[in-house]
Design an enzyme around this catalytic site. Structure first.
Site, short mmCIF file in Angstrom:
data_model
loop_
_atom_site.label_atom_id
_atom_site.label_comp_id
_atom_site.label_asym_id
_atom_site.label_seq_id
_atom_site.Cartn_x
_atom_site.Cartn_y
_atom_site.Cartn_z
CG ASP A 162 57.77 -55.84 -25.81
OD1 ASP A 162 58.31 -56.63 -25.02
OD2 ASP A 162 57.92 -55.90 -27.04
CB CYS A 167 55.56 -60.45 -24.56
SG CYS A 167 56.90 -59.40 -25.13
NE ARG A 170 55.02 -66.20 -26.90
CZ ARG A 170 55.30 -66.71 -28.10
NH1 ARG A 170 54.36 -67.31 -28.81
NH2 ARG A 170 56.49 -66.59 -28.62
#
Length: 203
Positions: free
Chosen positions: A120, A160, A187
């Site tokens: 991330d 993400c 998502r």
């Protein structure tokens, strides 16, 4: 995160944590859905390696993986470890569900035997003034083809988004090993499912 807990305490309707400084549960739903789409519904026994900051995304991902019976290997630089209380909870869940949790400061150690590698951003919202220090501290944590090659054959990659080139190279994020675009699409579906569940539309 305290604001969300206060809202939940006094609210007469469900409160959904879309993201806080401590947790990001909706991202975990999308991540696990992407892994199930790729590997099948049973993820037990799979090993996920986290390489990067011990942040909110990691907190819920390791909790979710532990509930699924997965093994989680966590590599963070010294001083960037996940929250100790959440880590202890995760270890308990892993023990209950047949998984394991390992922590290290060496990225190569975390990815050995991994079926999934995840990273991330190294600089979260509100940490922009720490950019130079963090990039220096995270030297050696970039996900690149060399690191991916140390994981299991067929290992996949998650992020993400948005990503920065110091975190993962183009060769990885645009490769066949990368699931970042199905992950991003998920998502939408997982958020819709959570909202539908709160409205009593899901059995």
């Amino acid at each position: 995160h305290d604001d969300i807990e206060e809202l939940a305490k006094y609210s007469a309707v469900p409160i959904i944590n879309a993201l806080s400084d401590l947790h990001h549960p909706l991202q975990t739903l999308a991540d696990l859905m992407a892994l199930q789409q790729h590997f099948g519904s049973d993820l037990s026994g799979k090993t996920l390696a986290w390489v990067g900051d011990g942040n909110n995304v990691l907190h819920d991902l390791m909790l979710g993986c532990a509930k699924m019976g997965m093994n989680v290997n966590i590599a963070t630089p010294t001083g960037y470890e996940p929250n100790s209380g959440i880590l202890q909870t995760t270890m308990g869940l892993a023990s209950e569900n047949g998984g394991s949790i390992m922590t290290t400061t060496v990225a190569d150690e975390a990815v050995k035997g991994a079926d999934v590698i995840v990273t991330d951003t190294w600089v979260s919202m509100g940490q922009e003034d720490e950019y130079a220090k963090r990039v220096k501290d995270f030297d050696g944590y970039q996900v690149n083809p060399e690191l991916m090659a140390k994981a299991n054959p067929g290992a996949v990659f998650l992020h993400c988004l948005p990503r920065h080139p110091e975190e993962v190279t183009d060769e990885v994020i645009y490769s066949e090993q990368s699931l970042v675009f199905p992950e991003a699409e998920n998502r939408m579906w997982t958020v819709m499912a959570v909202m539908a569940a709160q409205l009593g539309k899901v059995e």
